[in-house]
Design a protein around this motif. Structure first.
Motif, PDB file in Angstrom:
ATOM      1  N   SER A  22       0.814  -1.218   0.000  1.00  0.00           N
ATOM      2  CA  SER A  22       0.000   0.000   0.000  1.00  0.00           C
ATOM      3  C   SER A  22       0.841   1.258   0.000  1.00  0.00           C
ATOM      4  O   SER A  22       0.304   2.367  -0.135  1.00  0.00           O
ATOM      5  N   PRO A  26       0.576   2.723  -4.842  1.00  0.00           N
ATOM      6  CA  PRO A  26       0.155   4.095  -5.154  1.00  0.00           C
ATOM      7  C   PRO A  26       1.284   4.942  -5.727  1.00  0.00           C
ATOM      8  O   PRO A  26       1.063   5.771  -6.620  1.00  0.00           O
ATOM      9  N   LYS A  30       0.334   5.792  -9.379  1.00  0.00           N
ATOM     10  CA  LYS A  30      -0.258   7.133  -9.351  1.00  0.00           C
ATOM     11  C   LYS A  30       0.731   8.237  -8.990  1.00  0.00           C
ATOM     12  O   LYS A  30       0.386   9.410  -9.030  1.00  0.00           O
ATOM     13  N   ALA A  48      -4.458   4.259   0.824  1.00  0.00           N
ATOM     14  CA  ALA A  48      -4.366   3.977  -0.613  1.00  0.00           C
ATOM     15  C   ALA A  48      -5.693   4.286  -1.299  1.00  0.00           C
ATOM     16  O   ALA A  48      -5.724   4.896  -2.379  1.00  0.00           O
ATOM     17  N   ALA A  52      -5.151   7.466  -3.574  1.00  0.00           N
ATOM     18  CA  ALA A  52      -4.779   6.948  -4.897  1.00  0.00           C
ATOM     19  C   ALA A  52      -5.984   6.463  -5.692  1.00  0.00           C
ATOM     20  O   ALA A  52      -5.822   6.049  -6.837  1.00  0.00           O
ATOM     21  N   VAL A  56      -6.737   1.482  -7.372  1.00  0.00           N
ATOM     22  CA  VAL A  56      -5.461   1.228  -6.713  1.00  0.00           C
ATOM     23  C   VAL A  56      -5.694   0.734  -5.293  1.00  0.00           C
ATOM     24  O   VAL A  56      -5.003  -0.163  -4.795  1.00  0.00           O
TER      25      VAL A  56
END
Length: 217
Positions: A22, A26, A30, A48, A52, A56
């Motif tokens: 986690s 992300p 992202k 997350a 994100a 995700v």
């Protein structure tokens, strides 16, 4: 030699638990550092999802569940789950997630990894449903806030229920494993609550400081 097999499985679970999906996913998918942008700086599934996005977040949830599930599920089919040493196998993924030795010991709160480990005990043990029921009760019916306090209450009651269940079924290895899980989660959440309270005091102190050039009355 049998003990070494249990320790090997526990070590594998600890190592897998120590991978903070986690945090990495992300950032990779992202470009978001959930530890930097979140208020509690927790590398967990909730952050997350929040920072994100849902896709995700779902991927992180599945990975965090899997790192608890896979080693326990594998061990259930390779070792004797009635052995007291099996408790270490159950607790190892969550402990690895909490300790996170590769991340300067800044691990997560272990909730998803704990659920994953308990899922690995199915269909012999249904402890995962007991834990889920407690979480739902204290989240929807008798609401306890903040999250850290709710988690401490839930896992304290969960430990008590596992002992009562083991007294009836004789599955003490599962009870000991659940208690180790609970101690890990409780300790981590109490630590995070203390750090958050300290950070809140610092923010309040900074807000109360007069700006440069400001005169006191």
């Amino acid at each position: 030699m049998d003990i070494l097999r249990y320790l090997l499985f526990a070590l594998c679970g600890f190592a897998l638990g120590g991978v903070l999906f986690s945090y990495h996913l992300p950032k990779l998918l992202k470009g978001v550092d959930v530890c930097a942008v979140s208020q509690d700086h927790n590398p967990g599934t909730a952050n997350a999802f929040k920072h994100a996005g849902i896709p995700v977040g779902v991927l992180c949830l599945l990975c965090d569940l899997s790192k608890g599930f896979v080693p326990v599920f594998w061990a259930m089919r390779s070792l004797d789950p009635q052995s007291p040493w099996f408790a270490l196998v159950i607790a190892a993924p969550a402990l690895g997630h909490a300790v996170a030795p590769l991340y300067h010991h800044r691990g997560g709160k272990c909730i998803a990894a704990t659920f994953g480990a308990l899922l690995g005990l199915l269909p012999i043990s249904y402890l995962v449903f007991e834990l889920a029921a407690l979480y739902l009760f204290f989240s929807l019916v008798w609401i306890i806030r903040p999250n850290e306090r709710r988690t401490v209450v839930v896992f304290t009651l969960f430990s008590a229920l596992t002992v009562l269940g083991a007294a009836r079924t004789g599955r003490w290895s599962f009870a000991f494993g659940a208690m180790l899980l609970s101690l890990t989660v409780i300790a981590k959440n109490l630590q995070d609550a203390k750090l958050e309270a300290h950070a809140k005091l610092l923010r309040q102190a900074q807000a109360d400081e007069p700006e440069v050039g400001e005169q006191h009355p």
